[in-house]
Scaffold this motif. Structure first.
Motif, mmCIF file in Angstrom:
data_model
loop_
_atom_site.group_PDB
_atom_site.id
_atom_site.type_symbol
_atom_site.label_atom_id
_atom_site.label_comp_id
_atom_site.label_asym_id
_atom_site.label_seq_id
_atom_site.Cartn_x
_atom_site.Cartn_y
_atom_site.Cartn_z
ATOM 1 N N PRO A 1 4.902 21.737 -55.420
ATOM 2 C CA PRO A 1 4.396 20.912 -54.656
ATOM 3 C C PRO A 1 5.141 20.999 -53.205
ATOM 4 O O PRO A 1 4.738 20.482 -52.365
ATOM 5 N N GLU B 1 -0.134 23.288 -56.100
ATOM 6 C CA GLU B 1 -0.122 22.366 -57.200
ATOM 7 C C GLU B 1 1.038 22.892 -58.104
ATOM 8 O O GLU B 1 1.728 21.821 -58.661
ATOM 9 N N LYS C 1 -3.993 26.933 -52.744
ATOM 10 C CA LYS C 1 -4.285 25.421 -53.281
ATOM 11 C C LYS C 1 -3.585 25.395 -54.706
ATOM 12 O O LYS C 1 -2.895 24.392 -55.181
#
Length: 427
Positions: free
Chosen positions: A277, A274, A270
């Motif tokens: 992308p 971030e 995750k």
């Protein structure tokens, strides 16, 4: 007595399940994680927490204080404790305690540790006699009986697979990736909370040719140097120091045994998404098409080739000799052999197809050139040093093979060429 304590009953069930499977217990045994979780729950039950201070007690805190013994010599138990305490891949009491439990199962010393605890009043005070198992003599004895059953079982665990024990009992799939010295491996790295992720494998790079590393995998170790809790550029610094040497990477795979994402990786992925992308997990090596009908060994492609023979070419092994060496072999009309051709990370192996007998193996540093035949698109050859230790200098042999297609021939030559940077093409 054991029936009155649910944790002991649960541990007994886990032990029986492991015994029913039979054979050595490995990291892929379906009941291993359950066993470890129950052992940990028992070791934590009734632990007294200090009234003051910020450090919360865990079972590792009494393990690391166990007496080393009276003889002055290291014991299997003391060596296991020392190894767990010095592990570079774990930093928390939880991680080191879990690493010790794995060491203790394999080394059959967990029952010894519990007996030592019972004989050390100062450490036994870690446990509340009313609410714990280890602090109660009536419950400690049946627990020891179950531990003695475990000592009769064989455990064959990958004890280097410990980089996620701070976080989870669930361990990742590990692989070893060996590659030859090269100027650039072709892996793009990103550091995420002390872990080194491969975010991209560059086209036509050594890493892509080797077909081992996938985007999303973690570099856990390089030539024995741990990368757990790595700081920015640490992997690059290690590679710079090892420039010109063969490299051995320990990889933690993003894909678990069931084919899905290894669950403890999800928070890291995750954060990685971030930061980048466009990052995507890579499901297979780019070089290999889905469903390609070739044999595999350890994730590598094997080629079905014809070995046409070899000839000695003297003391010069440059690309120029191929123009004469290949026709010399073909004109000899030697018996053709059906072989399996394995382009590994550090060497080339040739096996007889019918019997799998190893015919020859050639590390890349002994290969002087590789190239295709000018007048046949399916024939290629490479030269190898036949007497590299000779005081008078090396002599060379030329080995000639025929592939099933021009595309396959080009692919093999390209993979060998990427294995050593001084290779030149001859077309």
């Amino acid at each position: 007595m054991a029936g009155k304590e649910p944790l002991l009953s649960a541990l007994k069930g886990a032990v029986l399940q492991l015994r029913e499977v039979g054979g050595p217990c490995t990291d892929t045994s379906p009941h291993l994680v359950s066993l470890c979780q129950r052992l940990e729950s028992i070791l934590r039950k009734g632990l007294r927490q200090p009234a003051w201070g910020f450090r919360r007690r865990d079972y590792w805190h009494w393990l690391e204080q166990l007496p080393a013994g009276t003889s002055g010599r290291p014991t299997p138990l003391s060596m296991s404790i020392q190894k767990a305490g010095g592990c570079e891949r774990t930093r928390t009491a939880q991680g080191r305690g879990r690493y010790f439990l794995r060491l203790a199962l394999q080394g059959k010393v967990l029952a010894v540790a519990v007996r030592e605890l019972a004989q050390t009043p100062g450490l036994l005070e870690f446990y509340d006699p009313e609410s714990s198992i280890l602090g109660s003599e009536g419950l400690r004895e049946p627990f020891l009986s179950l531990l003695l059953v475990l000592t009769e079982m064989d455990f064959s665990l990958d004890l280097q697979n410990c980089s996620f024990l701070d976080e989870s009992w669930l361990l990742p799939v590990c692989s070893t990736y060996e590659t030859v010295p090269c100027r650039a491996l072709g892996m793009v790295l990103r550091y995420v909370e002390g872990r080194v992720f491969v975010t991209k494998v560059l086209p036509e790079s050594q890493a892509e040719v080797d077909e081992v590393v996938l985007a999303g995998d973690i570099l856990d170790e390089i030539n024995g140097c741990s990368l757990r809790y790595a700081h920015s550029r640490q992997a690059g610094d290690i590679l710079q120091k090892l420039k010109g040497q063969p490299l051995i990477f320990r990889l933690l795979r993003w894909r678990w045994h069931d084919g899905q994402v290894y669950e403890p990786l999800l928070p890291y992925l995750k954060v990685l998404k971030e930061k980048e992308p466009h990052f995507q997990l890579q499901h297979s090596p780019r070089h290999r098409g889905e469903g390609e009908p070739r044999q595999l060994r350890g994730g590598r492609l094997l080629y079905n080739l014809q070995y046409l023979g070899q000839t000695s070419i003297g003391t010069y092994g440059g690309k120029e000799v191929l123009e004469q060496a290949i026709p010399a072999v073909l004109e000899g009309h030697l018996a053709v052999q059906e072989v399996l051709f394995d382009v590994k990370e550090a060497e080339v192996l040739v096996q007889e197809k019918a019997s799998s007998k190893l015919l020859c193996r050639h590390p890349y540093p002994t290969i002087s050139c590789v190239g295709r035949c000018t007048w046949s698109s399916r024939i290629f050859a490479f030269c190898v040093a036949s007497s590299p230790e000779s005081p008078d200098g090396s002599t060379f042999d030329c080995l000639v093979f025929a592939s099933s297609s021009e595309q396959e021939c080009e692919e093999i030559v390209g993979r060998i060429a990427a294995g050593f940077k001084h290779t030149e093409w001859f077309v």
